[in-house]
Structure formats: structure tokens, C-alpha cells
Design an enzyme around this catalytic site. Structure first.
Site, PDB file in Angstrom:
ATOM      1  N   HIS A   1       4.786  -1.483   0.229  1.00  0.00           N
ATOM      2  CA  HIS A   1       4.292  -2.283  -0.893  1.00  0.00           C
ATOM      3  C   HIS A   1       5.513  -2.930  -1.536  1.00  0.00           C
ATOM      4  O   HIS A   1       6.328  -2.252  -2.170  1.00  0.00           O
ATOM      5  CB  HIS A   1       3.529  -1.399  -1.885  1.00  0.00           C
ATOM      6  CG  HIS A   1       2.358  -0.700  -1.270  1.00  0.00           C
ATOM      7  ND1 HIS A   1       2.057   0.624  -1.505  1.00  0.00           N
ATOM      8  CD2 HIS A   1       1.415  -1.151  -0.392  1.00  0.00           C
ATOM      9  CE1 HIS A   1       0.979   0.963  -0.829  1.00  0.00           C
ATOM     10  NE2 HIS A   1       0.577  -0.092  -0.134  1.00  0.00           N
TER      11      HIS A   1
ATOM     12  N   HIS B   1      -1.118  -2.308  -5.628  1.00  0.00           N
ATOM     13  CA  HIS B   1      -1.583  -1.281  -4.711  1.00  0.00           C
ATOM     14  C   HIS B   1      -2.139  -0.123  -5.524  1.00  0.00           C
ATOM     15  O   HIS B   1      -2.023  -0.095  -6.755  1.00  0.00           O
ATOM     16  CB  HIS B   1      -0.453  -0.806  -3.794  1.00  0.00           C
ATOM     17  CG  HIS B   1       0.781  -0.343  -4.513  1.00  0.00           C
ATOM     18  ND1 HIS B   1       1.721  -1.217  -5.018  1.00  0.00           N
ATOM     19  CD2 HIS B   1       1.223   0.902  -4.847  1.00  0.00           C
ATOM     20  CE1 HIS B   1       2.690  -0.539  -5.603  1.00  0.00           C
ATOM     21  NE2 HIS B   1       2.404   0.756  -5.526  1.00  0.00           N
TER      22      HIS B   1
ATOM     23  N   HIS C   1      -1.763   9.732 -15.659  1.00  0.00           N
ATOM     24  CA  HIS C   1      -1.081  10.187 -14.449  1.00  0.00           C
ATOM     25  C   HIS C   1       0.416   9.954 -14.612  1.00  0.00           C
ATOM     26  O   HIS C   1       0.846   8.852 -14.928  1.00  0.00           O
ATOM     27  CB  HIS C   1      -1.609   9.418 -13.237  1.00  0.00           C
ATOM     28  CG  HIS C   1      -1.237  10.007 -11.928  1.00  0.00           C
ATOM     29  ND1 HIS C   1       0.020   9.909 -11.393  1.00  0.00           N
ATOM     30  CD2 HIS C   1      -1.955  10.726 -11.034  1.00  0.00           C
ATOM     31  CE1 HIS C   1       0.052  10.522 -10.222  1.00  0.00           C
ATOM     32  NE2 HIS C   1      -1.131  11.031  -9.983  1.00  0.00           N
TER      33      HIS C   1
ATOM     34  N   HIS D   1      -1.194  -0.311  -9.520  1.00  0.00           N
ATOM     35  CA  HIS D   1       0.196  -0.465  -9.900  1.00  0.00           C
ATOM     36  C   HIS D   1       0.813  -1.719  -9.304  1.00  0.00           C
ATOM     37  O   HIS D   1       0.521  -2.103  -8.171  1.00  0.00           O
ATOM     38  CB  HIS D   1       0.958   0.769  -9.369  1.00  0.00           C
ATOM     39  CG  HIS D   1       2.355   0.896  -9.868  1.00  0.00           C
ATOM     40  ND1 HIS D   1       3.354   1.534  -9.149  1.00  0.00           N
ATOM     41  CD2 HIS D   1       2.932   0.475 -11.016  1.00  0.00           C
ATOM     42  CE1 HIS D   1       4.472   1.498  -9.839  1.00  0.00           C
ATOM     43  NE2 HIS D   1       4.239   0.853 -10.976  1.00  0.00           N
TER      44      HIS D   1
ATOM     45  N   GLU E   1       8.330  -0.058  -2.306  1.00  0.00           N
ATOM     46  CA  GLU E   1       7.902   1.305  -1.994  1.00  0.00           C
ATOM     47  C   GLU E   1       7.488   1.407  -0.532  1.00  0.00           C
ATOM     48  O   GLU E   1       6.504   0.792  -0.108  1.00  0.00           O
ATOM     49  CB  GLU E   1       6.722   1.712  -2.879  1.00  0.00           C
ATOM     50  CG  GLU E   1       7.021   1.665  -4.376  1.00  0.00           C
ATOM     51  CD  GLU E   1       5.811   2.009  -5.218  1.00  0.00           C
ATOM     52  OE1 GLU E   1       4.750   2.336  -4.642  1.00  0.00           O
ATOM     53  OE2 GLU E   1       5.909   1.935  -6.461  1.00  0.00           O
TER      54      GLU E   1
END
Length: 443
Positions: free
Chosen positions: A366, A372, A293, A336, A342
């Protein structure tokens, strides 16, 4: 009737725009008369130091009916009437994942709340006096600003409407900003907001530097947000005497002053320090990969760079409708931990990495190095779904404010708003152990 906007011809050091409402109001070349035409005053609005390098120098010349200095003294607004703050130590810090349910919007039956009165700070870090840091705000309002204007001495606002369109009047002209569009009003620019009913949206504020397009690197010349799709107002003015209220944000505090005329009396302007908007539907997605990704940086619309190469004071990132055609890979965002903070919001639709709970008009935070990622349902579906070309996020627009500052929440966001989702971390608790040391082939 003249258009309310113009498309930018560039978004870099070469960009400069001009516009006039009265013919000949802008001086041509070096043949400036001793007095401005039409009896106008000349005023420069500087968004950078005078001696900043040419490619970083931001300024606009305004030709106006009265200079902006014609106002009475500013007086503090009572703090009990203000929910906007830079006080980052009023509420205990927490490293935990935080999610907010949709914030309440005042209805038509409730007392009138305009855009400025409806500003609420959620989280942030830094010190506007030192020109370092960021803040995230939400606006919750149901009434237009009447004979009232606002400007921010502390930083730039990137406004993301979520519910209800905004008609934004600036010194440079008027623009309408709908949900799924963004509007950037830079430091010092005076503006007023008209709404058409209950309205809600998000604001990213940066205290240092200005937003710009990210470098494209190996992507090449085309992709992400294209310069030609940004719009800036056409000149518009009103010559009106009225008891106007001017609100100023300075050092995180709110002040108000009276003046006897409209501040939107700029007849002509030229320069590269202007407000602008962008329609998120025009974003050119780069997403098709063979495996793994991609990092969310490929979805960056605007960035506010720091002095550290490759590190942003703040990025504005979106997750728009797109084709997901990866092979041999787990498609949703990976689990992550990040050296950045974030904040995520949802304009519309359903975010693919969360089965439920993350709703339009709410948000999540986060913090630095807090793990998360996708919830249990998303993980299981993505691990078993057939790997074929698939259109994802249709009818959805999620976004992220990312910053290298370690943000903390305000007392209003952490307690007073009563919108904290106390069950947020439960979305990961059902992730079970799948480890099998006897498994020798990939399934």
C-alpha cells in the site's frame, strides 16, 4: 558442545560482547602483544564512521586465520542470472493497492537454486550510493550454498523466514533461524546459508543507519521486544583450504571473486557490530485499550531511524496473537491513508483484516496515501460482533515493513513473476452505504 548462541546483555550504546574459540585468543586490556596469539591476524569491521558518537559507534574486532583481503578480483555476475536490483525506473509506477499471491518455491526436482541465486527484489526506493533508501526482497531457494559466501556492501538485511529453517554461518559463528524468528545480518558481514528443503522468506534491506529497538516513551521500561531476548552467535571457525566463491552486492549489482580458503576463519571476536536473531514469540504485546484501535507503532520490533525525529527509514512491525478487549470500538485496523509505504507479509495463519486472498508466502503493498483497510466481511463481522474479551490472531503471524520512502515495484514483481492478484481491490467494492440521516440514536 558449546552453545551456538549467546543472549545479548543489552541492545544499546552500552552493549559489547566478546567470544573466543581458543583460550587467550582475545588480547586482554592494553597488554596487546606485538603478535597475536596462535598466529592470528587482527581485523576491524566498522559499521559506523570512526568518529561517530560513542553511543552510535559500531565496530567489532576479529582475530582470524587469514585477513579477509586475501581474495582475487571481483568480476560482475551476468545480469541475466540475477533478480536482485536497485533499478526503480524499469517498471511504470502505480499508486494502486497491490497484492501478490504466494511466490513459487523451486522444488527438489528443479535445478538447484541457493539463497543468493534465489534473491528477487519486489520493491524499493533510494540510492545505495548515497546511503539513502530501502528495498524489499523475497528469497526462493531449494539448495544450500556450497563453498560460497555472500556479503552486502549496500546495507543491512533483516531476514524473515516463512517456509523452511535457515542455518546461517557467519564470521561470528553459526545460528539456526526458524520461521517466526528474524535474523539481522549487518552491512559487510560475510555469511552462508544452509537450507533443509524448499525455502521462502522476506528481506527488508536498509541502505542507511542500522536497526535498533524503538523508544518506549510512556510504555515505560518494559514491553515490546526486550533486549535480553536477542541472541548473537558464539565464536566458531573452520580452517579449511577450498576453492571458495565470494559474492558481493555493491551498488545494487552482484559480483563474484575466488579465494582459496574458507572466509569463516574467525577464532575470536569482540565488539558491538554483530549479527543477531530474535524469536517473535517473545514479543510483549501492548494492546488493551478502552476505545479506538491503537496505531500499529505499538507492534514495532525494530526500527531504523532517520534524521527526522519520530520518522523511520524503516520499521519492522508484527501483528502477533493477542487479546483484543477494547470497549465501544471497531476492533480491526481502521481504514487508512498513510504518508508512509506499507509492505505486508504473512508468515503463517490467517490475517484478521482480510477474509481471504492474503496468503502466507505472498505479500501486499500500500503505497503513500493509497487508502486501505479491512475488507467487506471483516467490516461487517466487526460491526456486529459482541464486545467481549477475545483472543485474536491465534496461530497467525503477519508483519509489516513500513518506510517513509515512496517505493515502486520492480519489473520482476510487477510482471515477470506472474503473481499479481488482479482481483485485490474487489475486496472493498462490496462496502455499501449505511448512511441514514434520520437515525438519531447509536446502534
Amino acid at each position: 558442545m558449546k552453545e551456538e548462541f549467546k543472549y545479548l546483555t543489552g541492545f544499546d550504546c552500552e552493549f559489547s560482547s566478546t567470544d573466543e574459540r581458543c583460550p587467550g585468543a582475545l588480547p586482554v586490556g592494553q597488554n596487546n602483544p606485538q603478535k597475536c596469539r596462535y598466529g592470528l591476524y587482527t581485523e576491524q569491521l566498522s559499521g559506523s564512521a570512526f568518529t561517530a558518537p560513542r553511543c552510535e559507534n559500531k565496530r567489532s574486532w576479529l582475530y582470524r586465520i587469514r585477513p579477509s583481503v586475501v581474495h582475487e578480483f571481483f568480476e560482475p555476475i551476468q545480469e541475466s542470472q540475477v533478480h536482485l536490483t536497485h533499478q526503480w525506473n524499469q517498471f511504470p509506477p502505480t499508486p494502486n493497492q497491490i497484492r501478490w499471491k504466494p511466490f513459487d518455491v523451486p522444488t527438489r526436482q528443479e535445478p538447484e537454486v541457493d539463497f543468493v541465486q534465489g534473491l528477487h527484489t519486489l520493491c524499493g526506493a533510494g540510492d545505495a550510493r548515497m546511503r539513502t533508501g530501502v528495498a524489499v526482497h523475497i528469497y526462493l531457494c531449494n539448495s544450500s550454498m556450497k563453498d560460497k559466501a555472500f556479503y552486502n556492501s549496500d546495507g543491512d538485511f533483516l531476514i524473515v523466514p516463512q517456509l523452511g529453517a535457515l542455518q546461517i554461518t557467519t564470521e561470528f559463528g553459526k545460528m539456526k533461524c526458524e520461521p517466526n524468528e528474524i535474523f539481522v545480518i549487518q552491512r559487510g558481514m560475510r555469511f552462508s546459508v544452509t537450507v533443509y528443503g524448499p525455502s521462502r522468506g522476506y528481506i527488508l534491506e536498509v541502505f542507511d543507519n542500522h536497526f535498533q529497538l524503538p523508544n518506549l516513551g510512556p510504555i515505560g521500561a518494559n514491553g515490546l521486544a526486550n533486549p535480553r531476548d536477542f541472541e548473537t552467535p558464539s565464536a566458531w571457525f573452520e580452517d579449511r583450504d577450498a576453492n571458495y566463491k565470494m559474492v558481493c552486492k555493491f551498488h545494487g549489482k552482484m559480483f563474484i571473486a575466488n579465494q582459496n580458503h574458507s572466509p569463516f576463519d574467525v577464532v575470536a571476536w569482540h565488539g558491538n557490530y554483530v549479527p543477531y536473531k530474535y524469536n517473535l514469540d517473545r514479543f510483549m504485546v501492548i494492546n488493551s485499550v478502552s476505545f479506538d484501535h491503537c496505531d500499529p507503532s505499538i507492534f514495532t520490533v525494530l526500527t531504523c531511524p532517520s534524521t527526522k525525529p519520530g520518522t523511520a527509514i524503516a520499521d519492522f512491525v508484527i501483528f502477533p496473537p493477542r487479546w483484543s478487549v477494547q470497549e465501544h470500538t471497531f476492533r480491526p485496523p481502521y481504514y487508512h491513508r498513510n504518508c508512509m509505504s506499507e509492505f505486508m507479509g504473512l508468515i503463517k495463519g490467517h490475517y484478521e483484516a482480510k477474509d481471504e486472498g492474503f496468503q502466507a508466502g505472498g505479500g501486499s503493498l500500500h503505497s503513500v496515501m493509497m487508502p486501505h483497510g479491512p475488507d467487506k466481511t471483516c467490516f461487517e463481522n466487526a460491526s456486529t460482533s459482541k464486545l467481549v474479551p477475545e483472543k485474536i490472531a491465534e496461530g497467525t503471524q503477519a508483519f509489516m515493513f513500513e518506510t517513509y520512502y515512496s517505493m515502486t515495484v520492480t519489473e520482476w514483481a510487477g510482471k515477470n513473476c506472474r503473481k499479481i492478484d488482479s482481483d485485490y481491490n474487489k475486496c472493498w467494492q462490496g462496502l455499501k452505504k449505511n448512511f441514514d440521516p434520520t437515525q438519531t440514536t447509536q446502534t
